[in-house]
Design a protein around this motif. Structure first.
Motif, mmCIF file in Angstrom:
data_model
loop_
_atom_site.group_PDB
_atom_site.id
_atom_site.type_symbol
_atom_site.label_atom_id
_atom_site.label_comp_id
_atom_site.label_asym_id
_atom_site.label_seq_id
_atom_site.Cartn_x
_atom_site.Cartn_y
_atom_site.Cartn_z
ATOM 1 N N ASP A 12 15.092 67.294 -7.820
ATOM 2 C CA ASP A 12 16.079 67.256 -6.740
ATOM 3 C C ASP A 12 15.355 67.202 -5.398
ATOM 4 O O ASP A 12 14.269 67.761 -5.238
ATOM 5 C CB ASP A 12 16.959 68.519 -6.826
ATOM 6 N N ASP A 24 11.901 70.854 0.600
ATOM 7 C CA ASP A 24 12.094 72.099 1.347
ATOM 8 C C ASP A 24 11.159 73.189 0.823
ATOM 9 O O ASP A 24 10.608 73.979 1.602
ATOM 10 C CB ASP A 24 13.554 72.570 1.239
ATOM 11 N N LYS A 67 15.529 68.769 -2.921
ATOM 12 C CA LYS A 67 15.222 70.089 -2.356
ATOM 13 C C LYS A 67 13.770 70.485 -2.581
ATOM 14 O O LYS A 67 13.289 71.443 -1.964
ATOM 15 C CB LYS A 67 16.151 71.145 -2.961
ATOM 16 N N LEU A 74 13.649 72.417 -10.341
ATOM 17 C CA LEU A 74 14.557 71.426 -9.762
ATOM 18 C C LEU A 74 14.563 70.111 -10.536
ATOM 19 O O LEU A 74 15.218 69.162 -10.142
ATOM 20 C CB LEU A 74 14.163 71.155 -8.302
#
Length: 219
Positions: free
Chosen positions: A31, A36, A33, A58
């Motif tokens: 993902d 991040d 993310k 993820l």
């Protein structure tokens, strides 16, 4: 033969391979993310162990066929085979120090028909759940006193007073870089060396390293 050196240590991702295979793996299968999480590590908010496990969590809907297709696509840096052959001919020990995944390193070395390079890395445990892969990391080379809190503490693998060559490109190479007798650096490691006034030789591939050593009379 190599002069004045006991051994050679190499980073794997982005050094032996043309790009960071771990980051590329996340870019392809995790993902968004994961970026991040990566940012939190770069900023020092989490350690590399937490970073990688959170990123692995993820990844969804990946099967073993797609994983192996990805591993088959990994490109080796130009000149690595020639460099490996030269060190073997000269009888100089070559070791890989990686904060990446043993599964990836084993796969690539096997594809290259190389079985005599020792390496230290994090262990990637893979299991299946509902026909899709799940990942869990363990850290057999962790050192609680590691300055960088890496999964694999590279400095812990060198011997006291060892005169070694090191080649690397990333954040996980920052500590060991200052301990090497001869350092080859690029990318973020190069920036770190410039900022901290650490002597290094810039390189792009292993032909560059062979050329430098030849000019210096070390091979």
């Amino acid at each position: 033969m190599f002069k004045d050196y006991n051994s050679i240590y190499l980073d794997f991702d982005g050094t032996i391979t043309k790009y960071d295979t771990v980051n590329s793996f996340f870019k392809n299968f995790a993902d968004i993310k994961w970026l991040d999480v990566e940012k939190d590590w770069i900023e020092g908010k989490i350690d590399s162990k937490t970073c990688m496990q959170n990123q692995l969590n993820l990844i969804k809907n990946l099967d073993r066929i797609k994983l192996h297709e990805y591993l088959d696509s990994i490109e080796i840096q130009d000149g690595f085979i020639e460099f490996y052959t030269k060190t073997k001919t000269c009888g100089l020990k070559l070791t890989i120090l990686s904060d990446g995944f043993d599964y990836f390193i084993n796969y690539v070395l096997k594809k290259l028909n190389i079985s005599d390079i020792n390496f230290y890395s994090n262990k990637l445990n893979i299991f299946e759940e509902n026909n899709y892969l799940k990942f869990e990391l363990s850290f057999p080379n962790e050192e609680k006193r590691c300055d960088l809190s890496l999964g694999t503490c590279k400095c812990a693998k060198i011997q006291k007073n060892e005169k070694f060559i090191y080649a690397g490109d990333g954040l996980s190479d920052r500590c060991i870089a200052s301990k090497s007798k001869l350092l080859f650096a690029k990318n973020s490691l190069k920036k770190h060396c410039l900022k901290n006034k650490i002597n290094f030789v810039e390189f792009d591939n292993f032909f560059d390293i062979l050329s430098y050593l030849s000019k210096e009379g070390d091979i």
